[in-house]
Structures are given as structure tokens and as C-alpha cells.
Design an enzyme around this catalytic site. Structure first.
Site, PDB file in Angstrom:
ATOM      1  N   SER A   1      36.255  36.403  35.005  1.00 35.45           N
ATOM      2  CA  SER A   1      36.445  37.741  34.448  1.00 35.45           C
ATOM      3  C   SER A   1      35.702  37.875  33.121  1.00 35.45           C
ATOM      4  CB  SER A   1      37.938  38.027  34.238  1.00 35.45           C
ATOM      5  OG  SER A   1      38.549  36.991  33.489  1.00 35.45           O
TER       6      SER A   1
ATOM      7  N   ASP B   1      37.376  28.686  36.206  1.00 37.94           N
ATOM      8  CA  ASP B   1      36.834  29.125  37.493  1.00 37.94           C
ATOM      9  C   ASP B   1      35.520  28.429  37.802  1.00 37.94           C
ATOM     10  OD1 ASP B   1      38.692  30.973  38.416  1.00 37.94           O
ATOM     11  OD2 ASP B   1      37.721  32.694  37.447  1.00 37.94           O
TER      12      ASP B   1
ATOM     13  N   LYS C   1      39.320  26.295  39.476  1.00 39.82           N
ATOM     14  CA  LYS C   1      39.867  27.295  40.405  1.00 39.82           C
ATOM     15  C   LYS C   1      38.750  27.835  41.285  1.00 39.82           C
ATOM     16  CE  LYS C   1      41.549  31.503  38.934  1.00 39.82           C
ATOM     17  NZ  LYS C   1      40.645  32.430  39.648  1.00 39.82           N
TER      18      LYS C   1
ATOM     19  N   GLU D   1      46.680  37.082  44.165  1.00 38.64           N
ATOM     20  CA  GLU D   1      46.281  38.321  43.489  1.00 38.64           C
ATOM     21  C   GLU D   1      46.422  39.533  44.400  1.00 38.64           C
ATOM     22  OE1 GLU D   1      42.653  38.127  41.231  1.00 38.64           O
ATOM     23  OE2 GLU D   1      42.508  40.313  41.028  1.00 38.64           O
TER      24      GLU D   1
END
Ligand code: KIV
Ligand code: NA
Length: 263
Positions: free
Chosen positions: A46, A84, A112, A181
Site C-alpha cells: 500500500s 509484503d 506476506k 480482506e
């Protein structure tokens, strides 16, 4: 305070204590979040959107994630650091491992990756080589062009069953944790009950083992569209410390997420 490890997370889940996780991209915020008792800091891709202004997470590189991971690692003392692997960085188990090494050497304790049962082989390959893995299923933003937008997942019986099968396959392959999510709360609850590893929800209801938010959403500074699961914790607070503290308290006592943040 004691370092948060994969063992701590399992113990929190077993004890029924909610796990708190926030995204973090630099040393100053890492120090602040650590001080506020956030257990897991996520260097999410993000960062491409909230730090760099891209319109999706797809342009983010391994080098960028490593750079931000190193900054967060320098700023935090006891939080667990999860980072990530970005889009295109884990097409094969070998490629995933080579890129995970970059991120781990920058200071991550766990990586992740986004996707279901197709990633089981990769999860096994990484965990056998001492790279702990957090899975991420449901709405997986790196797949936005495949999904046709940022949409709630697992709404049909078929897709809910698929998501459960994915979660079980990833756990059996060695994953330590899973982010859920944008799925219905009921499915978040069922998946959590099905698994032994902790589940971390973002728009997955109040029954997950823990919660995560993007820090820019928590502080109300992201100018883009606000997802239903976002809450601005700066409201009613006079400092960032207090806002992060309010988030930790609300996750721990189960008041966040509320019904209005859920699907
Ligand atoms: O990149 C990110 O911030 C994430 C969280 C939203 C889970 O993956
Ligand atoms: Na991400």
C-alpha cells in the site's frame, strides 16, 4: 517490553486476546507504534498508493519494500515486522525465496503474499527455508485487474467454500498467519474457527484473531476513496499517539470493527 514473535501471536490467539497490526513505512512511526503497543507492523505494498501516489499497488518494487522495511526495522524495538512481497515478485517458489531474502535481510521477520491454494507450494518452499509466511486472501489488491475492481469477496457459497479451502491449504503448507480482506463477517468468523493460525481482518468482521488498518486511513490523511472498513481514529483525539492508542484499545476490547465497518 518483550519482542513479539510468531510464538507470541499464537499465544495471543490461544488466549483469545486480539492482535493489533498497522501498516508502517518509516522509522519515526515505527517507534511511535511500538511505544503504543502495536504488536505487528506491516510494510504493505500500500506504500505505493499512500506514500508514492500510485493508483494501485502494482508498480511497487522489491527494492522499495526493502528500503521501507529497513527504516521500520531501525525504528521499532519489540513489534513483529511483516513485509509484503510485491506484485510479480513470487511467480515461482524460487523467485519468491530470492525476493524474500532481500526483504528479510532488510529486517522483516515474516513476509506476506497474496493468493490462495495455488501458493501452497511457495509457502512450503519459503517456510522450509526459514522464511515465515503470512498469507492474504479475500480481496487481494495486487489482483485488482483480475477481480475487476476493489470488491467484497466470498459472497457466494461457492466462493466462500473456495476461500475456506484456500485458507486450509495455506495453513497446511506452513503459513503462520493469514490476512482476510473485505469478506462478509460471517465468513471471517467461520474461517477463524476453521484454522489454528491467527487471522487478521481488514473488513472481515469482529471475530478475526486480530485487525489491521493502513496507517494513513487510521490518521485520516489518505485523500483517496475511503473503504467501508476504514475508521479515522484521529477523530476526538489531539495527538497521533492518542489515535494509535485508541485503535489498540478498540481492537483489544472488540469495539473495532463495529457493524458499520463490516460486510
Ligand atoms: O499493503 C497493505 O497495506 C496490506 C494491508 C491492507 C493488509 O496488505
Ligand atoms: Na499489501
Amino acid at each position: 517490553t518483550k519482542a513479539v514473535t510468531v510464538t507470541t501471536l499464537g499465544a495471543l490467539r490461544a488466549a483469545g486476546e486480539k492482535i493489533t497490526m498497522l501498516t508502517c513505512y518509516d522509522a519515526s512511526f515505527a517507534s511511535l507504534m511500538d511505544r503504543c503497543g502495536v504488536e505487528v507492523l506491516l510494510i504493505g505494498d500500500s506504500l505505493g498508493m499512500v506514500c508514492n501516489g500510485h493508483h494501485s499497488t502494482l508498480p511497487v518494487t522489491v527494492a522499495e519494500l526493502a528500503y521501507h522495511t529497513a527504516a521500520v526495522a531501525r525504528g521499532s524495538k519489540s513489534a513483529m515486522i511483516v513485509a509484503d512481497l510485491p506484485f510479480g515478485a513470487y511467480g515461482t517458489p524460487e523467485q519468491a525465496f530470492a525476493n524474500a531474502v532481500q526483504i528479510m535481510q532488510a529486517g522483516a521477520h515474516m513476509i506476506k503474499i497474496e493468493g490462495g491454494a495455488w501458493l501452497a507450494e511457495t509457502v512450503r518452499f519459503l517456510t522450509e527455508r526459514a522464511v515465515p509466511v503470512c498469507a492474504h486472501i479475500g480481496l487481494t489488491p495486487q489482483s485488482v485487474h483480475q477481480l475487476g475492481g476493489y470488491k467484497v469477496q466470498g459472497k457466494t457459497t461457492e466462493s466462500a467454500d473456495q476461500l475456506k479451502a484456500d485458507a486450509l491449504a495455506l495453513q497446511a503448507a506452513g503459513a503462520s498467519m493469514v490476512v482476510l480482506e473485505a469478506i462478509p463477517s460471517q465468513l471471517g468468523k467461520e474461517v477463524t474457527e476453521l484454522l489454528t493460525m491467527p487471522t487478521i481482518g481488514i473488513g472481515a468482521g469482529p471475530d478475526c484473531s486480530g485487525q489491521v488498518l493502513v496507517m494513513h486511513d487510521l490518521l485520516g490523511v489518505f485523500p483517496g476513496r475511503k473503504a467501508r472498513f476504514v475508521k479515522n481514529f484521529m477523530e476526538g483525539q489531539t495527538s497521533i499517539d492518542a489515535a494509535v492508542g485508541a485503535y489498540v484499545a478498540a481492537v483489544k476490547d472488540g469495539s473495532f470493527p463495529a457493524l458499520e465497518h463490516c460486510f
